[in-house]
Enzyme design. Structure first.
Site, PDB file in Angstrom:
ATOM      1  N   SER A  13      -1.349  13.619  -4.147  1.00 11.50           N
ATOM      2  CA  SER A  13      -1.230  13.668  -5.602  1.00 11.50           C
ATOM      3  C   SER A  13      -1.301  15.131  -6.034  1.00 11.50           C
ATOM      4  CB  SER A  13      -2.321  12.812  -6.259  1.00 11.50           C
ATOM      5  OG  SER A  13      -2.146  12.756  -7.664  1.00 11.50           O
ATOM      6  N   HIS A  40       2.540  11.417  -6.107  1.00 12.14           N
ATOM      7  CA  HIS A  40       2.433  10.892  -7.470  1.00 12.14           C
ATOM      8  C   HIS A  40       3.320  11.702  -8.407  1.00 12.14           C
ATOM      9  CE1 HIS A  40      -1.816   8.981  -6.775  1.00 12.14           C
ATOM     10  NE2 HIS A  40      -0.842   8.313  -6.182  1.00 12.14           N
ATOM     11  N   ASP A 131      -6.514   6.815  -5.324  1.00 11.84           N
ATOM     12  CA  ASP A 131      -5.384   6.113  -4.726  1.00 11.84           C
ATOM     13  C   ASP A 131      -5.315   6.507  -3.250  1.00 11.84           C
ATOM     14  OD1 ASP A 131      -3.144   4.477  -4.612  1.00 11.84           O
ATOM     15  OD2 ASP A 131      -1.760   6.095  -5.104  1.00 11.84           O
TER      16      ASP A 131
END
Length: 346
Positions: A13, A40, A131
């Site tokens: 991310s 992401h 995540d």
């Protein structure tokens, strides 16, 4: 085409562009497994593929729906689409967001656990929130390998730190050591009995033959893909909670016996506690700004109508003017609240 003996799944991310560029640049030309990447990026246009191609010695491309993973290739999840593995192929889907993002890491890792079992190698790199943690748990539950970037080495330590807290990680290394580690892991054979090729959409009659860990993954995968009876899937893995989904306003179910706590709705959205907090906070912020807009419009409308009635109906004009002043006071108080800096922990 032969099925690869190992597969590498990498998620990142914040800070991930640099991390993924450096990692893939260090992979050998004869890397013996497919590499699937999720960053992401949301719905924004991404040039990640072009950036990786400049330095990576492998075949780098944006993933195509229906493509077979091949050794020596790197495939990147496209904007606004989850990348998962179904029936040995890459499947791209605009199914519900997970952890308030699409593409997300957990769907890819979970599908790889179902498809490749112990052959799967999951890697969590730099990023905020968590995540990838549940996805690594899924890979470990079927005998796969979990690799995490050392949080002290990451631009954003949140995601790797979460994985270390909640997963029995096999390797925690700095980014510079990761290409050699992945090449070594990808070249090792795996006990075929432990690697149970599956199908994320497998027939219901096969469910009873699965281990409890694979059954949970199966139900979550079905929910994510919108297949089967969603109530049966939810009942098999969780129980109703008091919360509603910030994405679709459906009821959220809390999953049983997982840490960190996770929740799902019947349309497929999924959250950890931290991603739910972020989504709810954003929703509350949007609602407050909408309320401010409504109060300012009310003030303006009441003041305008008060002026219209000033000569013809002084009493009505006074009532409307009072309503306008009340709405103005409320709007100013709400604006002061919205302009106040957030506490550091937010």
């Amino acid at each position: 085409m032969n099925r690869p003996s190992r597969i590498v799944l990498i998620g990142a991310s914040a800070g991930g562009v640099a991390a993924l560029t450096d990692l893939t640049a260090g992979l050998p030309k004869d890397f013996p497994a497919p590499v699937l990447l999720v960053l992401h990026i949301g719905a924004h246009r991404s040039n990640l593929q072009e950036l990786l191609q400049r330095r990576c010695p492998l075949d780098v491309a944006t993933a195509r729906h229906g493509e077979l993973p091949r050794a020596g290739t790197v495939r990147v999840a496209p904007p606004d689409e989850h990348m998962v593995l179904v029936g040995g192929h890459i499947e791209l889907t605009r199914s519900a967001k997970e952890n308030h993002t699409r593409p997300a890491i957990d769907p890819l890792f979970r599908s790889a656990a179902l498809e490749f079992g112990a052959q799967a190698i999951g890697v969590v790199l730099t990023g905020t929130l968590d995540d990838g943690t549940a996805g690594l748990q899924a890979i470990k539950a079927v005998g796969g390998t979990a690799v995490v970037q050392d949080p002290a080495d990451a631009a954003e330590p949140g995601m790797p730190a979460s994985a270390l807290r909640h997963v029995r990680v096999d390797h925690c290394v700095a980014l510079a050591a990761m290409p050699a580690l992945l090449a070594s892991l990808a070249g090792r054979s795996v006990d075929s009995a432990a690697a149970v090729p599956g199908n994320g959409t497998g027939a219901a009659q096969e469910l009873a033959a699965m281990s409890p860990a694979r059954q949970r993954l199966f139900h979550e995968q079905q929910l994510m893909l919108g297949l089967g009876n969603f109530v049966e899937h939810l009942r098999a893995i969780g129980r109703p909670s008091m919360f509603t989904c910030p994405e679709c306003q459906g009821a959220l179910w809390e999953l049983d016996d997982v840490a960190p706590r996770r929740l799902r709705c019947h349309t497929g959205h999924a959250f950890t506690d931290r991603s739910l907090q972020q989504a709810v906070s954003e929703g509350a912020d949007e609602a407050l700004w909408a309320a401010l807009r409504a109060l300012q419009e009310k003030e303006s409308l009441m003041a305008h109508r008060a002026a219209e009635h000033r000569d013809s109906d002084p009493l009505e004009s006074a009532r409307l003017a009072a309503a306008a002043r009340s709405a103005g006071r409320q709007a100013r108080a709400l604006r002061q609240l919205l302009h106040r800096p957030s506490p550091p922990d937010e």
